[in-house]
Design a protein around this motif. Sequence first.
Motif, PDB file in Angstrom:
ATOM      1  N   LEU A  12       0.833  -1.205   0.000  1.00 53.57           N
ATOM      2  CA  LEU A  12       0.000   0.000   0.000  1.00 53.57           C
ATOM      3  C   LEU A  12       0.868   1.256   0.000  1.00 53.57           C
ATOM      4  O   LEU A  12       0.607   2.192  -0.763  1.00 53.57           O
ATOM      5  CB  LEU A  12      -0.949   0.012   1.211  1.00 53.57           C
ATOM      6  N   GLN A  16       0.982   4.058  -2.860  1.00 43.46           N
ATOM      7  CA  GLN A  16       0.738   5.454  -2.483  1.00 43.46           C
ATOM      8  C   GLN A  16       1.871   6.350  -2.980  1.00 43.46           C
ATOM      9  O   GLN A  16       1.634   7.442  -3.490  1.00 43.46           O
ATOM     10  CB  GLN A  16       0.594   5.594  -0.962  1.00 43.46           C
ATOM     11  N   GLU A  49      -8.011  -3.647  -4.048  1.00 44.93           N
ATOM     12  CA  GLU A  49      -8.516  -2.858  -2.920  1.00 44.93           C
ATOM     13  C   GLU A  49      -7.639  -1.628  -2.684  1.00 44.93           C
ATOM     14  O   GLU A  49      -8.142  -0.530  -2.458  1.00 44.93           O
ATOM     15  CB  GLU A  49      -8.605  -3.706  -1.653  1.00 44.93           C
ATOM     16  N   TYR A  50      -6.320  -1.811  -2.752  1.00 41.88           N
ATOM     17  CA  TYR A  50      -5.402  -0.688  -2.551  1.00 41.88           C
ATOM     18  C   TYR A  50      -5.597   0.367  -3.645  1.00 41.88           C
ATOM     19  O   TYR A  50      -5.608   1.564  -3.368  1.00 41.88           O
ATOM     20  CB  TYR A  50      -3.943  -1.152  -2.563  1.00 41.88           C
ATOM     21  N   ARG A  52      -8.241   0.942  -5.398  1.00 49.85           N
ATOM     22  CA  ARG A  52      -9.517   1.655  -5.166  1.00 49.85           C
ATOM     23  C   ARG A  52      -9.338   2.683  -4.048  1.00 49.85           C
ATOM     24  O   ARG A  52      -9.775   3.829  -4.180  1.00 49.85           O
ATOM     25  CB  ARG A  52     -10.630   0.668  -4.800  1.00 49.85           C
ATOM     26  N   GLN A  53      -8.686   2.269  -2.977  1.00 43.99           N
ATOM     27  CA  GLN A  53      -8.466   3.154  -1.830  1.00 43.99           C
ATOM     28  C   GLN A  53      -7.675   4.402  -2.237  1.00 43.99           C
ATOM     29  O   GLN A  53      -7.940   5.505  -1.762  1.00 43.99           O
ATOM     30  CB  GLN A  53      -7.711   2.373  -0.751  1.00 43.99           C
ATOM     31  N   LEU A  54      -6.732   4.221  -3.156  1.00 39.14           N
ATOM     32  CA  LEU A  54      -5.881   5.327  -3.598  1.00 39.14           C
ATOM     33  C   LEU A  54      -6.493   6.083  -4.781  1.00 39.14           C
ATOM     34  O   LEU A  54      -5.858   6.972  -5.345  1.00 39.14           O
ATOM     35  CB  LEU A  54      -4.494   4.794  -3.969  1.00 39.14           C
ATOM     36  N   GLN A  55      -7.707   5.722  -5.171  1.00 41.89           N
ATOM     37  CA  GLN A  55      -8.455   6.365  -6.253  1.00 41.89           C
ATOM     38  C   GLN A  55      -7.730   6.296  -7.600  1.00 41.89           C
ATOM     39  O   GLN A  55      -7.808   7.219  -8.418  1.00 41.89           O
ATOM     40  CB  GLN A  55      -8.793   7.809  -5.885  1.00 41.89           C
ATOM     41  N   ASN A  88     -14.716  -3.017  -9.440  1.00 44.25           N
ATOM     42  CA  ASN A  88     -14.075  -2.024 -10.302  1.00 44.25           C
ATOM     43  C   ASN A  88     -14.937  -1.718 -11.525  1.00 44.25           C
ATOM     44  O   ASN A  88     -15.086  -0.559 -11.916  1.00 44.25           O
ATOM     45  CB  ASN A  88     -12.691  -2.500 -10.734  1.00 44.25           C
ATOM     46  N   TYR A  91     -17.748   0.478 -10.533  1.00 47.45           N
ATOM     47  CA  TYR A  91     -17.267   1.835 -10.273  1.00 47.45           C
ATOM     48  C   TYR A  91     -17.058   2.596 -11.585  1.00 47.45           C
ATOM     49  O   TYR A  91     -17.482   3.743 -11.726  1.00 47.45           O
ATOM     50  CB  TYR A  91     -15.963   1.809  -9.470  1.00 47.45           C
TER      51      TYR A  91
END
Length: 188
Positions: A12, A16, A49-50, A52-55, A88, A91
Amino acid sequence: MAAGPRMELGRLEYLQALVTEFQVTDSPEAKEQVLANLANFAYDPKNYEYLRQLQVLDLFLDTLTEDSETLVEFAIGGLCNLCLDKTNKDYILEANGVEPVINCLSSSNEETVMSAVTTLMYLTTPQSRQQTTALPVVECMLRFSLSANRRLSNLATVFLEDYCTPPQVEEARNLSKHTAVGIPLPKD
């Protein structure tokens, strides 16, 4: 056992760092390299998931309108990798992502076009089919199916046979007979 969560945290943090570098760098070459890396990470379901979390899905969607053909190629490649996942896919559909993907069909970059066709296939659902197989898209696929480029021709043929109805294809054929306007074929 303790190494597992630490490695996941490292993943992650690394992703990032890539997203941050993409956002802050002024170097076009660095942006291309970072986006290529993110697109490659988008291939692994462990990263979904990562990302998605980080857009990163938004980052890829936003990049589809960039002037740089290379950035667009990597962004559509990343979306293509991500949209096999239902979360995804949903989304991307909810973010009105079909239209920018369709716009990639007019790229002169062969890889961008191939990824766009494949992404449209993956994004096709009973709810999105009207948009992913709209008449201009079907016309475009008919043109691509006649391409001398075998990869493009074969992919477009699969799209026409597996995602379009015979009446859609016939309507596009009839319309194409009466117009010279269309999406240009990508350069080989």
